[in-house]
Enzyme design. Sequence first.
Site, PDB file in Angstrom:
ATOM      1  N   CYS A  71       0.850  -1.197   0.000  1.00  0.00           N
ATOM      2  CA  CYS A  71       0.000   0.000   0.000  1.00  0.00           C
ATOM      3  C   CYS A  71       0.882   1.242   0.000  1.00  0.00           C
ATOM      4  CB  CYS A  71      -0.906   0.036   1.229  1.00  0.00           C
ATOM      5  SG  CYS A  71      -2.172  -1.241   1.283  1.00  0.00           S
ATOM      6  N   CYS A 141      -3.079  -9.373   6.116  1.00  0.00           N
ATOM      7  CA  CYS A 141      -3.177  -8.236   5.190  1.00  0.00           C
ATOM      8  C   CYS A 141      -4.634  -7.781   5.149  1.00  0.00           C
ATOM      9  CB  CYS A 141      -2.702  -8.637   3.798  1.00  0.00           C
ATOM     10  SG  CYS A 141      -2.866  -7.306   2.579  1.00  0.00           S
ATOM     11  N   GLN A 235     -10.739  -9.607 -12.364  1.00  0.00           N
ATOM     12  CA  GLN A 235     -10.699  -8.314 -11.681  1.00  0.00           C
ATOM     13  C   GLN A 235     -10.333  -8.527 -10.214  1.00  0.00           C
ATOM     14  OE1 GLN A 235     -10.749  -5.431 -13.007  1.00  0.00           O
ATOM     15  NE2 GLN A 235     -11.612  -5.803 -15.030  1.00  0.00           N
ATOM     16  N   PHE A 262     -10.693  -8.329 -26.050  1.00  0.00           N
ATOM     17  CA  PHE A 262      -9.905  -8.608 -24.844  1.00  0.00           C
ATOM     18  C   PHE A 262     -10.862  -9.123 -23.766  1.00  0.00           C
ATOM     19  CE2 PHE A 262      -7.918  -5.126 -27.164  1.00  0.00           C
ATOM     20  CZ  PHE A 262      -6.627  -5.593 -27.361  1.00  0.00           C
ATOM     21  N   ASP A 282     -10.044 -12.839 -27.640  1.00  0.00           N
ATOM     22  CA  ASP A 282      -8.917 -12.607 -26.752  1.00  0.00           C
ATOM     23  C   ASP A 282      -7.764 -13.485 -27.230  1.00  0.00           C
ATOM     24  OD1 ASP A 282      -8.732 -11.434 -23.575  1.00  0.00           O
ATOM     25  OD2 ASP A 282      -7.161 -12.810 -24.207  1.00  0.00           O
ATOM     26  N   ASP A 329     -11.431  -4.184 -23.022  1.00  0.00           N
ATOM     27  CA  ASP A 329     -10.831  -4.210 -21.687  1.00  0.00           C
ATOM     28  C   ASP A 329      -9.416  -4.769 -21.817  1.00  0.00           C
ATOM     29  OD1 ASP A 329     -10.280  -4.214 -19.010  1.00  0.00           O
ATOM     30  OD2 ASP A 329     -11.584  -5.903 -18.518  1.00  0.00           O
ATOM     31  N   CYS A 355      -6.827  -0.197 -17.072  1.00  0.00           N
ATOM     32  CA  CYS A 355      -6.176  -0.221 -15.762  1.00  0.00           C
ATOM     33  C   CYS A 355      -4.909   0.629 -15.741  1.00  0.00           C
ATOM     34  CB  CYS A 355      -5.864  -1.657 -15.344  1.00  0.00           C
ATOM     35  SG  CYS A 355      -4.758  -2.533 -16.476  1.00  0.00           S
TER      36      CYS A 355
END
Length: 400
Positions: A71, A141, A235, A262, A282, A329, A355
Amino acid sequence: MTITATISSLGHKGEGIVEIDGRKIFVPLALPGETVRLDVEGDRGGLVEVLAPSPERIDPFCRHFGACGGCQLQHLSGPAYEAFKIALVETPLLLAGIKASVSRFIPAGGTGRRRATLHARREGAGYMRLKSHQVHDLDACPILDPALSRAPAIARAIGTALGEADVSFTATLSGLDVAIRTARKQARPEKLVPLATRFGLARLALNGEMVLQAQAPLVEMGRARVELPIGSFLQATAAAEEALAAYVLAAVEPARSVADLFCGVGPFALRLAEKRPVFAADSDRNAVAALDRARRFAKGLKPITAKARDLFRDPLTRFELDYDAVVLDPPRAGAEAQTRELALSGVKTIVMIACDASSFARDAAILTAAGYGLSDLVAFDQFVQSTHVEIAATFKSPSN
């Protein structure tokens, strides 16, 4: 060299920036406006002490924050955190000549990340330390889904059995799907079987090969259940997949035919097919096969034509793009070749999920230069407390 300085801004990697003699020094864990004492080496600054904290500084919720590199933003307050994530989307677009504002910021962390990769090394198992190649040993975590609560212990046990390895976890309806990567040529898979039994794993794979499968790892996508191929993309959170799918479904209405490019294992295609025929493509043959199997066993879907095709080297041409809407995507590299064909196609609606903000801005510029209008730019925060953000945008053709 130890100095005292005031942080001027926050860089796109979540590091404070201070200028000294005309050069930028990057300081992890420091915030804009703070007066800090830091050790400077080259262009890096190690935070020694915060002398005057920012009003945006808050206490991190994880005791590993600051040592663990998983993080970067737990010390940043909610409003400032949201503004930082929105800037990650808008700034690259502006640099590409597109002035666009994020219309919505959607928290999509849900119950936590259902996917994670931990590194098993001599020093333990966890994520890499901040700006280091050493692993920070984790006992827990808090950004992970509760189903992955035993991931550090499992990764440590695998490291003890095999030596150095990267261990990827996915939480599925059937249990944990674990895929191990190691460079050790003498890795013996039989050492892993007792571990799979001990931890009740659904599946365990080593370097892409199945070691043991107690149950097929399944995830739900709309009306379908998909059996995940080894190492397949998913995801990071279930909440993000649902939110992104809702965005896509709304954006393509009332399209009668859609191409999902994709497509992966089908998080969009399987939901889109509840109302109209879908063409899905894809380069990942295993993912396409998994989508096709899920389609055959799902009830109430319109036809899905699923094809394996390398859309980087062999994009659908403008002559093949005979669809009312196209959904893309792509991975982090973006979809430049496919976007150039789309720009010439006349497809009425293009929905892009991304992303990586830089590759998204590049591809968006190709479409806007061809006359497409960008609308409904949305940021989805599924990679909570990190410097990553998921993006969705709709592009309408000039004829609309």
